[in-house]
Design a protein around this motif. Structure first.
Motif, PDB file in Angstrom:
ATOM      1  N   CYS A  22      23.251  -2.131  12.489  1.00 44.91           N
ATOM      2  CA  CYS A  22      22.048  -1.513  12.162  1.00 44.91           C
ATOM      3  C   CYS A  22      20.958  -2.404  12.404  1.00 44.91           C
ATOM      4  O   CYS A  22      20.833  -3.273  11.584  1.00 44.91           O
ATOM      5  CB  CYS A  22      22.163  -0.694  10.857  1.00 44.91           C
ATOM      6  N   VAL A  23      20.199  -2.019  13.285  1.00 50.56           N
ATOM      7  CA  VAL A  23      18.843  -2.806  13.661  1.00 50.56           C
ATOM      8  C   VAL A  23      17.584  -2.032  12.896  1.00 50.56           C
ATOM      9  O   VAL A  23      17.338  -0.852  13.336  1.00 50.56           O
ATOM     10  CB  VAL A  23      18.555  -3.233  15.132  1.00 50.56           C
ATOM     11  N   ALA A  24      17.001  -2.877  12.147  1.00 46.37           N
ATOM     12  CA  ALA A  24      15.767  -2.078  11.524  1.00 46.37           C
ATOM     13  C   ALA A  24      14.661  -2.797  12.139  1.00 46.37           C
ATOM     14  O   ALA A  24      14.350  -4.001  12.471  1.00 46.37           O
ATOM     15  CB  ALA A  24      15.863  -2.387  10.047  1.00 46.37           C
ATOM     16  N   SER A  25      13.438  -2.077  11.731  1.00 46.32           N
ATOM     17  CA  SER A  25      12.079  -2.467  12.339  1.00 46.32           C
ATOM     18  C   SER A  25      11.130  -1.820  11.558  1.00 46.32           C
ATOM     19  O   SER A  25      11.601  -0.633  11.074  1.00 46.32           O
ATOM     20  CB  SER A  25      11.840  -2.257  13.971  1.00 46.32           C
ATOM     21  N   GLY A  26       9.970  -2.487  11.301  1.00 49.32           N
ATOM     22  CA  GLY A  26       8.736  -1.584  10.598  1.00 49.32           C
ATOM     23  C   GLY A  26       8.835  -2.007   9.205  1.00 49.32           C
ATOM     24  O   GLY A  26       8.171  -1.408   8.263  1.00 49.32           O
TER      25      GLY A  26
END
Length: 137
Positions: A22-26
């Motif tokens: 799971c890649v998260a951004s922000g």
């Protein structure tokens, strides 16, 4: 804008392994609580595992009892990624797996290291779209 993007799902035979990402951004990933949930057909969504920041380089890990000897949650902060390594998969692990995040650092840090139930029922502000895992027997 926060985004969580899961990958790594697929079809595998019982006894096999998969690793979800799971890649998260922000968001400030290293301080966020990250969790995995799953939802099987006709069933409610259930907590699988979580990792929370406790200050410095300390992270707590939480697991549901029925997965803790087979699944491992980990995170690679430099890549804003949380993983779920799933081994010895069973047909009953078939579900859509969701990544979730909470940026409420103080609330997550207030949870005792062995309080899985609280981690399982807390509100997570952000959710991914899910990735399907199918285990055939």
């Amino acid at each position: 804008q926060v985004q969580l993007v899961e990958s790594g799902g697929g079809q595998v035979q019982a006894g096999g392994s998969l690793r979800l990402s799971c890649v998260a951004s922000g968001l400030t990933f290293s301080r966020c609580a990250m969790a995995w949930f799953r939802q099987a057909p006709g069933k409610e969504r259930e907590f699988v595992a979580a990792t929370t920041w406790q200050g410095g380089s300390i992270y707590y890990l939480y697991y549901r009892d029925h997965v803790k000897d087979r699944f491992t949650i980990s995170r690679f902060n430099a890549k804003n990624t949380v993983y779920l390594q799933m081994n010895s998969l069973k047909a009953e692990d078939t579900a859509v797996y969701y990544c979730a995040a909470s940026a409420d650092v103080e609330r997550m840090r207030s949870v005792d290291h062995d309080d899985v139930e609280t981690m399982a029922t807390m509100d997570y502000e952000y959710w991914g779209q899910g990735t399907q895992v199918t285990v055939s027997s």
